[in-house]
Design an enzyme around this catalytic site. Structure first.
Site, PDB file in Angstrom:
ATOM      1  CG  HIS A 165      32.566  40.648  32.335  1.00  0.00           C
ATOM      2  ND1 HIS A 165      32.081  39.446  31.823  1.00  0.00           N
ATOM      3  CD2 HIS A 165      32.234  41.725  31.713  1.00  0.00           C
ATOM      4  CE1 HIS A 165      31.300  39.972  30.866  1.00  0.00           C
ATOM      5  NE2 HIS A 165      31.586  41.389  30.752  1.00  0.00           N
ATOM      6  CB  SER A 295      37.848  31.021  61.704  1.00  0.00           C
ATOM      7  OG  SER A 295      38.836  29.813  61.510  1.00  0.00           O
ATOM      8  CE  LYS A 301      38.541  33.424  57.368  1.00  0.00           C
ATOM      9  NZ  LYS A 301      36.984  33.263  57.145  1.00  0.00           N
ATOM     10  CD  GLU A 308      29.595  33.020  54.934  1.00  0.00           C
ATOM     11  OE1 GLU A 308      29.111  32.440  55.980  1.00  0.00           O
ATOM     12  OE2 GLU A 308      30.586  33.342  54.315  1.00  0.00           O
TER      13      GLU A 308
END
Length: 442
Positions: A165, A295, A301, A308
């Protein structure tokens, strides 16, 4: 190279700009070549002699080898039987064969002899998909599993916090966590492997409606023996061609197998995204290869770009499975008239699965690093370590200790020591490595 039938289709179906999959066209060429070889020995085909047959065989094999791919312009969204694509192949092969033998070659009378679009196109779809599964999807998933296995072996004894969870749970080994990914992929891959066998049963010889009209006895078996030997598949005729030409269950099964791999890929890619989140404010237990700036505004970054991309591709595959399901259910009476859509969608899904698996293996998994110290620090800080004491002090007492530790911002060990448990017992009971072994021996 094409003729009037193809030109009519080009004019009638300016719908998507997407052409039929080249793999299907290549298989169609092999079927036409094999058919010409078998037809050569028939006596009821006017003017179908050895010279003509040999020219058709040569021309059809050129199609199979991809030489004439640019001569197949028909849109995916065409007549539902794929007749326009079959006629496209007949016309290109007839034109080329006429050049080779210096005689008139008829697209229907000669190239299409003993065939119908209604049995040749579904046969081509099934064989092309089986080859794509065998030669592309399975090797790619096997490569990814091997890369994961190698990583799991390297970090088999690195302990870390488990999470259920998305909350702290009993500790596990990094190797065990990763081995689950490979096991999921292998399980899904077995469905793909099974689909190869199912797809190798085809309706060739059914002719227009499944009766075999104008098809000589044994003709389809001879053609399939030639094609099967050429491509390395054990092809056979369906026991009930009516069912296979009108129904779509086999296509749905094949698409479902691809969806299974996509589901497993999604799990792996999402785990990689979570575990590499950070580098300071996330889990950061894994470091993925840095492939590109992440980015346009935040300097330095770096994002998990391969995972993805994979989850996006996997989402498309799962959506495609819905499309194939609808199309497979679209059979009416003696024919399914969603065949071009089925062919195109299965082809896209197979390519997405195979390419995603390869990218994940080559551009991500093989370069992963594990922060072993961070993994152990999280494992030792997890309040779920109290699970190892639940049998000794009871579930309620263990739960109270966790609540006190979390509420006061203290370590679980400090709370348990205050409750009278000795350090020797806690050294054993709260050892994350021991707990990660479960009931296994060291």
């Amino acid at each position: 190279m094409w003729g009037a039938q193809t030109q009519r289709a080009v004019e009638n179906f300016p719908i998507s700009g997407q052409r039929m999959p080249s793999g299907l066209i290549h298989v169609l060429g092999r079927i036409k070549a094999a058919a010409a070889r078998v037809n050569r020995d028939r006596t009821d085909l006017a003017g179908f002699d050895g010279e003509l047959a040999d020219a058709i065989v040569t021309a059809a094999l050129e199609v199979a080898e991809g030489r004439w791919d640019d001569q197949f312009p028909v849109d995916v969204y065409q007549t539902g039987s794929g007749t326009s694509t079959n006629m496209n192949a007949n016309e290109v092969i007839a034109r080329r064969a006429a050049e080779l033998c210096g005689r008139a070659v008829h697209p229907n009378d000669h190239v299409n002899a003993s065939q119908s679009s209604n049995d040749v196109i579904p046969t081509s779809i099934r064989v092309a998909t089986a080859l794509q599964f065998r030669d592309d999807v399975l090797p790619a998933t096997d490569e990814l599993c091997a890369a994961i296995d190698e990583l799991a072996g390297a970090f088999a004894e690195v302990v870390k916090a488990g999470r259920t969870h998305l909350m702290d749970a009993a500790p596990v080994f990094v190797g065990d966590e990763m081995s689950a990914w490979a096991a999921q992929l292998r399980s899904a891959g077995e469905l793909v492997r099974g689909a190869v066998g199912s797809l190798s049963v085809v309706p060739l010889g059914g002719s227009a409606v499944g009766t075999g009209l104008n098809v000589p006895d044994g003709w389809a078996d001879e053609v399939l023996a030639i094609v099967g030997a050429d491509v390395g598949l054990d092809l056979s005729c369906a026991t009930n061609r009516f069912a296979m030409m009108a129904g779509g269950e086999g296509y749905a099964e094949a698409s479902s197998a691809l969806r299974g791999v996509a589901v497993a890929l999604t799990k792996v890619a999402n785990d990689l995204r979570w575990l590499s989140s950070g580098p300071f404010c996330g889990l950061a237990e894994l470091r993925l290869p840095e492939l590109q700036p992440g980015s346009s505004i935040m300097p330095g970054k770096v994002n998990p770009v391969i995972p993805e991309a994979v989850v996006q591709a996997a989402a498309r595959v799962q959506g495609n499975d819905v499309v194939v399901g609808i199309a497979a259910a679209g059979g009416n009476l003696q024919l399914n008239t969603f065949l071009p859509l089925i062919a195109s969608t299965l082809d896209e899904s197979a390519r997405l699965v195979a390419n995603s698996a390869r990218a994940l293996a080559q551009r991500c998994v093989r370069g992963i690093e594990v922060d072993e110290q961070r993994c152990r620090r999280f494992a030792e800080a997890s309040p779920a370590l109290v699970t190892g004491l639940a049998l000794s002090i009871g579930y309620e007492a263990a739960a109270e200790a966790v609540q006190e530790a979390v509420g006061d911002g203290r370590s679980l060990r400090e709370v348990l020591e205050d409750r009278g448990l000795g350090p020797a017992l806690l050294d054993i009971a709260l050892d994350p490595t021991r707990l990660a072994r479960g009931n296994r021996l060291p």
